[in-house]
Scaffold this motif. Sequence first.
Motif, PDB file in Angstrom:
ATOM      1  N   LEU A 146       0.831  -1.202   0.000  1.00  0.00           N
ATOM      2  CA  LEU A 146       0.000   0.000   0.000  1.00  0.00           C
ATOM      3  C   LEU A 146       0.867   1.254   0.000  1.00  0.00           C
ATOM      4  O   LEU A 146       0.600   2.218  -0.726  1.00  0.00           O
ATOM      5  CB  LEU A 146      -0.929  -0.006   1.215  1.00  0.00           C
ATOM      6  N   SER A 149       2.323   1.792  -3.425  1.00  0.00           N
ATOM      7  CA  SER A 149       1.321   2.318  -4.352  1.00  0.00           C
ATOM      8  C   SER A 149       1.079   3.805  -4.124  1.00  0.00           C
ATOM      9  O   SER A 149       0.974   4.585  -5.086  1.00  0.00           O
ATOM     10  CB  SER A 149       0.008   1.539  -4.193  1.00  0.00           C
ATOM     11  N   LEU A 475      -3.546  -3.683  -6.575  1.00  0.00           N
ATOM     12  CA  LEU A 475      -4.766  -3.564  -5.774  1.00  0.00           C
ATOM     13  C   LEU A 475      -5.299  -4.921  -5.324  1.00  0.00           C
ATOM     14  O   LEU A 475      -5.623  -5.091  -4.135  1.00  0.00           O
ATOM     15  CB  LEU A 475      -5.830  -2.787  -6.551  1.00  0.00           C
ATOM     16  N   ILE A 478      -2.950  -6.208  -2.560  1.00  0.00           N
ATOM     17  CA  ILE A 478      -3.085  -5.429  -1.321  1.00  0.00           C
ATOM     18  C   ILE A 478      -4.340  -5.860  -0.549  1.00  0.00           C
ATOM     19  O   ILE A 478      -4.301  -6.105   0.662  1.00  0.00           O
ATOM     20  CB  ILE A 478      -3.145  -3.926  -1.644  1.00  0.00           C
ATOM     21  N   LEU A 482      -4.349  -7.425   3.262  1.00  0.00           N
ATOM     22  CA  LEU A 482      -4.794  -6.556   4.357  1.00  0.00           C
ATOM     23  C   LEU A 482      -5.861  -7.232   5.198  1.00  0.00           C
ATOM     24  O   LEU A 482      -6.650  -8.032   4.724  1.00  0.00           O
ATOM     25  CB  LEU A 482      -5.337  -5.257   3.784  1.00  0.00           C
TER      26      LEU A 482
END
Length: 482
Positions: A146, A149, A475, A478, A482
């Motif tokens: 994250l 990014s 994405l 991630i 998470l």
Amino acid sequence: MPSDITIPMLLLSVLIGYALGIVSGLIPGIHTNNFALMLVALSPMLMDIGILPLYIAIAILTNSLSHTFHDIIPAVYLGAPNDDMALAVLPGHRLLLEGFGPEAIRLSALGSAGSVAFSLIIAVPLAFAFSKIYPILQDYLGLFLLLISISLILSEKGEYIINQGSLVKYKYKAYALILFILTGVLGLFAFRMEASMHPLIDFGSPSILLPLLSGLFGASQLLISLFSGSHIPPQRYSKIELPAKRIIRGVITGSAAGSIVAWLPGISSSIAAVLARLFIKSDFDRKQTSKNRENEKEEESEEGKQDYELKCEHDSENENYYRYEDDEFYRDETMESSKEFIVSVSGVNTANAIFGLFALAVIGKTRSGAMVAVDELLEASSLTGQDIILFLLVIAITALLSYISTIAIGNNIHRMLAKLDYSMICITVLLGLALMSLLFTGFFGLLIFVIAIPLGMSASFMKIRKSHAMGVILLPVILYFL
């Protein structure tokens, strides 16, 4: 060297894997995993005739390494990327259209060879360090990606224009965020619906990354070149014109990024290339900014002021940075930055292939199809120090052979392409990418390929870096961690 290993069989295994790497590297759509799975499937028959599993594993390893050298050639000359070289298409194609295609190939070969040397030096200490910190990294992997990014999006500067408003830079960051999210949503959809792939040809495990990355980075670039009337100019054969410090930095950043992601689950070389990109500066050889010019303006005479104002007025009608109309990677990058990135991304892929072996030996985890195949043949728990030393020797030999053949092919292939119509090359490769998506991932993959193309092209119209389209992988990963 293990007592049951003979030098002739060892060299034969190296040459077979090296040759397979040339084939998989030069032909878009064929991956090292395809040959790895094929060799594993043939292993019972091969072992029945007396060929040791270690020889088969060596062929798989050398195939994987040779592939990382040669896959730059279709990325530069055809604009057809595989999973690992997607980002290299953009600066590589730019160099090709400027007449520096052979130099792009030599830079890539140098980056891969330098990565081998650097990786062999840091292999043991890095393996020891990761064996200790691996559990911690695994727990915070989603947060780590994250932050990468966010850094990527915030680093977007867009196209600079003299006297632009102070809020313009935020517009480009917003565009970057939009592209990242849109491609990320496409990636989420594609990965969740991956079971809908029904390949027309069963050649290894189908990967949804083939149509995704081919559409975002390959076909989109080819369409822009086609519509803008681009052609392959005469290619210059010159020495590498890149400062040594940039070559060294490209090798180190690429090798470091590739070695790090080789230990982490769910992280590909493409993400490592995004990480390496953050360390490549974009302000080394820019022309002077408006602030610099204002300082000079104060020191000039009245006559000099008039000349300066006329010069600024002329510059405002053009671009104020050293840029090219067909540049799809850095709108504000210099030619040297594109060259350095090629060195870096090649180093990423080679280091990733090497450290995948160490991850298997040290923590017993496989991070690629090639290492899965090696693990099936040898089992990580059975690898000895002698085996690792032998593998390192094999890596060094393969790197030397691959360096020579990559440069030889890269220096000569443009002569053949020069005899062909560039528009027809673009159309042929576009149809080839669509056909590969259909054959290897079915009609669902073809649909993903078609959807990805306009998203890839949108980066050019928004005048931002296309690397933000790596949200297609970032994405989903991630959100998974998470």
